[in-house]
Design a protein around this motif. Structure first.
Motif, PDB file in Angstrom:
ATOM      1  N   ASP A   1       2.438   5.132   9.361  1.00  0.00           N
ATOM      2  CA  ASP A   1       3.790   5.093   9.928  1.00  0.00           C
ATOM      3  C   ASP A   1       4.847   4.816   8.857  1.00  0.00           C
ATOM      4  O   ASP A   1       5.994   5.229   8.991  1.00  0.00           O
ATOM      5  N   GLY A   2       4.431   4.100   7.787  1.00  0.00           N
ATOM      6  CA  GLY A   2       5.424   3.646   6.815  1.00  0.00           C
ATOM      7  C   GLY A   2       5.586   4.552   5.610  1.00  0.00           C
ATOM      8  O   GLY A   2       6.545   4.402   4.850  1.00  0.00           O
ATOM      9  N   VAL A   3       4.674   5.478   5.430  1.00  0.00           N
ATOM     10  CA  VAL A   3       4.704   6.252   4.187  1.00  0.00           C
ATOM     11  C   VAL A   3       5.463   7.569   4.406  1.00  0.00           C
ATOM     12  O   VAL A   3       5.408   8.148   5.493  1.00  0.00           O
ATOM     13  N   ARG A   4       6.145   7.984   3.370  1.00  0.00           N
ATOM     14  CA  ARG A   4       6.907   9.232   3.440  1.00  0.00           C
ATOM     15  C   ARG A   4       5.927  10.406   3.510  1.00  0.00           C
ATOM     16  O   ARG A   4       4.935  10.444   2.790  1.00  0.00           O
TER      17      ARG A   4
ATOM     18  N   ALA B   1     -10.604  -3.750  -7.410  1.00  0.00           N
ATOM     19  CA  ALA B   1      -9.457  -2.877  -7.139  1.00  0.00           C
ATOM     20  C   ALA B   1      -8.168  -3.533  -7.615  1.00  0.00           C
ATOM     21  O   ALA B   1      -8.122  -4.726  -7.886  1.00  0.00           O
ATOM     22  N   ASP B   2      -7.104  -2.749  -7.683  1.00  0.00           N
ATOM     23  CA  ASP B   2      -5.793  -3.313  -8.031  1.00  0.00           C
ATOM     24  C   ASP B   2      -5.167  -4.016  -6.843  1.00  0.00           C
ATOM     25  O   ASP B   2      -4.385  -4.946  -7.002  1.00  0.00           O
ATOM     26  N   LEU B   3      -5.522  -3.553  -5.624  1.00  0.00           N
ATOM     27  CA  LEU B   3      -4.997  -4.194  -4.414  1.00  0.00           C
ATOM     28  C   LEU B   3      -6.050  -4.076  -3.317  1.00  0.00           C
ATOM     29  O   LEU B   3      -6.585  -2.994  -3.079  1.00  0.00           O
ATOM     30  N   VAL B   4      -6.360  -5.215  -2.675  1.00  0.00           N
ATOM     31  CA  VAL B   4      -7.262  -5.193  -1.520  1.00  0.00           C
ATOM     32  C   VAL B   4      -6.517  -5.764  -0.330  1.00  0.00           C
ATOM     33  O   VAL B   4      -5.948  -6.853  -0.417  1.00  0.00           O
ATOM     34  N   VAL B   5      -6.506  -5.017   0.768  1.00  0.00           N
ATOM     35  CA  VAL B   5      -5.910  -5.522   2.003  1.00  0.00           C
ATOM     36  C   VAL B   5      -7.057  -5.819   2.971  1.00  0.00           C
ATOM     37  O   VAL B   5      -7.828  -4.923   3.318  1.00  0.00           O
ATOM     38  N   VAL B   6      -7.189  -7.091   3.354  1.00  0.00           N
ATOM     39  CA  VAL B   6      -8.255  -7.478   4.272  1.00  0.00           C
ATOM     40  C   VAL B   6      -7.718  -7.410   5.688  1.00  0.00           C
ATOM     41  O   VAL B   6      -6.787  -8.131   6.044  1.00  0.00           O
ATOM     42  N   GLY B   7      -8.295  -6.529   6.479  1.00  0.00           N
ATOM     43  CA  GLY B   7      -7.846  -6.383   7.862  1.00  0.00           C
ATOM     44  C   GLY B   7      -8.519  -5.167   8.470  1.00  0.00           C
ATOM     45  O   GLY B   7      -9.120  -4.352   7.757  1.00  0.00           O
ATOM     46  N   ASP B   8      -8.414  -5.047   9.778  1.00  0.00           N
ATOM     47  CA  ASP B   8      -8.998  -3.908  10.473  1.00  0.00           C
ATOM     48  C   ASP B   8      -8.377  -2.624   9.928  1.00  0.00           C
ATOM     49  O   ASP B   8      -7.167  -2.418  10.026  1.00  0.00           O
ATOM     50  N   PRO B   9      -9.191  -1.743   9.342  1.00  0.00           N
ATOM     51  CA  PRO B   9      -8.617  -0.526   8.753  1.00  0.00           C
ATOM     52  C   PRO B   9      -7.819   0.286   9.765  1.00  0.00           C
ATOM     53  O   PRO B   9      -6.819   0.914   9.405  1.00  0.00           O
ATOM     54  N   ALA B  10      -8.231   0.257  11.035  1.00  0.00           N
ATOM     55  CA  ALA B  10      -7.503   1.040  12.044  1.00  0.00           C
ATOM     56  C   ALA B  10      -6.056   0.572  12.135  1.00  0.00           C
ATOM     57  O   ALA B  10      -5.138   1.388  12.251  1.00  0.00           O
ATOM     58  N   VAL B  11      -5.858  -0.737  12.038  1.00  0.00           N
ATOM     59  CA  VAL B  11      -4.506  -1.293  12.170  1.00  0.00           C
ATOM     60  C   VAL B  11      -3.718  -1.114  10.866  1.00  0.00           C
ATOM     61  O   VAL B  11      -2.566  -0.673  10.869  1.00  0.00           O
ATOM     62  N   VAL B  12      -4.370  -1.425   9.755  1.00  0.00           N
ATOM     63  CA  VAL B  12      -3.678  -1.353   8.464  1.00  0.00           C
ATOM     64  C   VAL B  12      -3.310   0.097   8.130  1.00  0.00           C
ATOM     65  O   VAL B  12      -2.181   0.388   7.711  1.00  0.00           O
ATOM     66  N   VAL B  13      -4.254   1.009   8.337  1.00  0.00           N
ATOM     67  CA  VAL B  13      -3.988   2.407   7.985  1.00  0.00           C
ATOM     68  C   VAL B  13      -2.956   3.022   8.930  1.00  0.00           C
ATOM     69  O   VAL B  13      -2.136   3.839   8.523  1.00  0.00           O
TER      70      VAL B  13
ATOM     71  N   LEU C   1       0.841  -1.203   0.000  1.00  0.00           N
ATOM     72  CA  LEU C   1       0.000   0.000   0.000  1.00  0.00           C
ATOM     73  C   LEU C   1       0.873   1.248   0.000  1.00  0.00           C
ATOM     74  O   LEU C   1       0.618   2.207  -0.737  1.00  0.00           O
ATOM     75  N   ALA C   2       1.917   1.220   0.819  1.00  0.00           N
ATOM     76  CA  ALA C   2       2.799   2.383   0.920  1.00  0.00           C
ATOM     77  C   ALA C   2       3.455   2.686  -0.428  1.00  0.00           C
ATOM     78  O   ALA C   2       3.564   3.846  -0.833  1.00  0.00           O
ATOM     79  N   GLU C   3       3.835   1.619  -1.144  1.00  0.00           N
ATOM     80  CA  GLU C   3       4.429   1.832  -2.479  1.00  0.00           C
ATOM     81  C   GLU C   3       3.441   2.507  -3.419  1.00  0.00           C
ATOM     82  O   GLU C   3       3.790   3.433  -4.164  1.00  0.00           O
TER      83      GLU C   3
ATOM     84  N   ALA D   1      -6.200   6.841  12.966  1.00  0.00           N
ATOM     85  CA  ALA D   1      -5.223   6.337  11.998  1.00  0.00           C
ATOM     86  C   ALA D   1      -5.367   7.050  10.657  1.00  0.00           C
ATOM     87  O   ALA D   1      -4.377   7.465  10.035  1.00  0.00           O
ATOM     88  N   LEU D   2      -6.618   7.210  10.195  1.00  0.00           N
ATOM     89  CA  LEU D   2      -6.813   7.836   8.883  1.00  0.00           C
ATOM     90  C   LEU D   2      -6.433   9.319   8.935  1.00  0.00           C
ATOM     91  O   LEU D   2      -5.868   9.861   7.977  1.00  0.00           O
ATOM     92  N   THR D   3      -6.723   9.951  10.065  1.00  0.00           N
ATOM     93  CA  THR D   3      -6.316  11.357  10.215  1.00  0.00           C
ATOM     94  C   THR D   3      -4.786  11.467  10.163  1.00  0.00           C
ATOM     95  O   THR D   3      -4.241  12.371   9.506  1.00  0.00           O
ATOM     96  N   ALA D   4      -4.100  10.540  10.817  1.00  0.00           N
ATOM     97  CA  ALA D   4      -2.626  10.569  10.805  1.00  0.00           C
ATOM     98  C   ALA D   4      -2.114  10.427   9.366  1.00  0.00           C
ATOM     99  O   ALA D   4      -1.210  11.150   8.939  1.00  0.00           O
ATOM    100  N   LEU D   5      -2.728   9.508   8.602  1.00  0.00           N
ATOM    101  CA  LEU D   5      -2.298   9.314   7.212  1.00  0.00           C
ATOM    102  C   LEU D   5      -2.552  10.566   6.371  1.00  0.00           C
ATOM    103  O   LEU D   5      -1.669  11.033   5.634  1.00  0.00           O
TER     104      LEU D   5
END
Ligand SMILES: Cc1ncc(C[n+]2csc(CCOP(=O)(O)OP(=O)(O)O)c2C)c(N)n1
Ligand SMILES: [Mg+2]
Length: 525
Positions: A325-328, A308-320, A191-193, A217-221
């Motif tokens: 944290d990982g994105v520039r 979608a081109d990429l789907v990440v299945v997981g709690d959005p709070a954790v994934v986002v 996702l970060a890429e 989490a989404l606000t931080a992103l």
């Protein structure tokens, strides 16, 4: 102490799974379960099954824990199917026990015998029909696990003679406690890429991101990458704080509108819903040409149907959070919060009503929306500023707002909870008001009385003809409320509305305010 009957063993399960409130409209097949109920189990009667399930759904939405529902065979479950479907799409965990005739003569199809297993279709996550009476307690415990894990309704069919059968302590077939391990390390690198290689990313926030952690989490992103955020259309909940400077509003609900709105963005990141909720069909692709799409959702059904081109299945709070944290971080201009609807209509109408609600109830209020012709106005005038501040029936079945507001307020007595409903909508579950009175639940009901199905009239008009359905301006919703024992007022101007709103504190039970409003001149259903 060992439980001696299936009924007593079931009470133990209910206590263990924190399902100590029974929402019900019972009949003869439930009498053996309910008579002489232990004092620690609370019984809540609603006068129609749509209201029973709606109230339980409100509680389940607020707590994310299974609410316990007890219904009466075919007629009871049949009346509840629409509400059970709503619970599924609104992701409300419910254990729905449906009473059945006596096993010993079911084969003869006696009076009230129900063909129950398929009645709610594929809306329940599971339908359990225990093979023996002794399997009932574990079936109910398993239903609680399934409801909690899948955040939806589960049905358990129980013949009436099962409750008095002798329990079998060796028949346990469910865990006492089931918790899902939260993965502490989530790989959000793909996702970060995608985000880093995009020039103009945009975010669509959905109902599945409505939690304290999800918003944070989404606000931080968003603060890190400066992407604008849209709310999914017709969403059941708000996925992002709507007073944030980068909040842009509600996405259109048709493909052409989506393409127009998202044009120029090379990445759409959808958080907490599927790609992408629509209403009216429109031709063409979902997204502008060349736009990459990624989805983060906890719901496997949403994940699987998203093109979608990429789907990440997981709690959005954790994934986002991991993504943030990982994105520039990137430089972005500080934007002004978008301007909201300018109410230049000097009549007393929907926008005035919503503004008064917002002013007098404040940002902590939980708005339970069911106001078909004026929903876009409501969403524009009342920005959702707290998690769980906006709740709506996710699949469009009316009759949800009144009972849901009651259940929400039962679970959150410290927050103002207000159902904002059309007059037509209020009539599907009007008898739920009686339960609010009976249980002294301080929910507020604001009913917009335009005397008709305005949205349906407009649709017929757009279809180029006249509707066969009449108006119903003689119906007095405040009069109905009063006849159900619910305090009510009918207001026709702003000062009276403000008086009613500011005089209400909920300690003495509910209040219904019938607000006389004109049909909006311009709205597009
Ligand atoms: C259970 C159910 N029956 C019928 C409908 C179709 N329907 C959608 S909106 C609407 C009219 C709503 O009228 P009202 O609540 O008065 O809102 P208004 O359009 O006047 O704002 C109807 C009948 C529905 N969505 N759900
Ligand atoms: Mg109406």
């Amino acid at each position: 102490m060992t439980a001696s009957s299936v009924r007593q063993a079931t009470f133990e399960v209910m206590r263990r799974q924190a399902m100590t409130t029974i929402f019900s409209n019972p009949g003869s097949t439930e009498v053996s379960f309910l008579t002489d109920l232990p004092e620690d189990l609370r019984f809540v009667l609603a006068l129609h099954e749509g209201s029973v399930v709606g109230i339980a759904t409100g509680q389940a939405i607020a707590s994310r824990e299974p609410a316990f529902v007890l219904l009466h065979t075919t007629a009871g479950l049949g009346n509840a199917v629409g509400a059970i479907a709503t619970a599924r799409v609104n992701r409300a965990p419910l254990v729905v026990v449906v009473g059945q005739q006596d096993r010993r003569h079911l084969a003869l199809e006696p009076f009230l015998a129900g063909d129950l297993a398929g009645l709610a279709g594929r809306y329940p996550l599971d339908v359990l029909q225990p093979a023996r009476a002794q399997d009932v307690p574990s079936a109910i415990e398993r239903a609680a696990h399934t409801a909690r894990d899948g955040q939806g309704p589960v049905i358990v069919v129980v013949p009436m003679d099962d409750w008095d059968a002798l329990a079998d302590p060796d028949a346990r077939a469910a865990a006492t406690r089931m918790v899902r391990a939260r993965s502490s390390s989530v790989d959000a690198s793909e996702l970060a890429e995608l985000v880093e290689s995009a020039d103009r990313p945009v975010i669509v926030a959905g109902a599945g991101n409505d939690s304290d952690e999800g918003w944070a989490a989404l606000t931080a992103l968003v603060d890190r990458i400066g992407a604008p955020v849209w709310q999914e259309p017709f969403g059941a909940r708000a996925g992002f704080p709507q007073d944030h400077a980068l909040y842009r509003g509600r996405l259109p609900a048709d493909r052409a509108g989506v393409r127009r709105t998202l044009d120029g963005h090379d990445l759409v990141l959808v958080v907490g819903t599927a790609l992408l909720r629509q209403y009216a069909f429109a031709e063409g692709p979902l997204l502008p040409a060349g736009t990459t799409a990624a989805v983060v959702t906890a719901d496997p059904h949403e994940a699987r149907r998203s093109p979608a081109d990429l789907v990440v299945v997981g709690d959005p709070a954790v994934v986002v959070r991991a993504l943030a944290d990982g994105v520039r971080s990137r430089d972005h201009a500080v934007t002004e919060p978008r301007s909201r609807l300018d109410d230049d209509d000097d009549r007393f109408h929907a926008a005035t009503v919503f503004a008064a609600i917002d002013r007098l109830l404040g940002p902590d209020a939980v708005i339970v929306e069911e106001t078909p012709s004026t929903r876009p106005i409501l969403e524009d005038v009342i920005p959702t500023r707290r998690p769980l501040g906006f709740v709506s029936a996710a699949m469009g079945g009316l009759g949800f707002a009144l009972p849901a507001a009651i259940g929400l307020r039962m679970a959150m007595p410290d927050r103002p909870v207000v159902a904002v409903a059309g007059d037509g909508s209020s009539l599907y579950s009007i008898q739920s008001l009686w339960t609010a009175v009976d249980q002294r639940v301080g929910a507020l009901f604001v009913v917009l009385a335009n005397g008709r199905y305005a949205v349906m009239d407009r649709l017929a008009d757009q279809h180029g003809g006249k509707p066969p359905w009449p108006a119903f301006s003689e119906v007095s919703v405040s009069g109905l409320a009063r006849s159900l024992g619910c305090a009510s007022v009918r207001v026709e101007d702003l000062a009276s509305l403000e008086d009613a709103l500011s005089g209400f504190d909920g300690t003495a039970g509910p209040l219904l305010i019938e607000v006389v409003v004109p049909v909006e001149e311009s709205f597009a259903p």
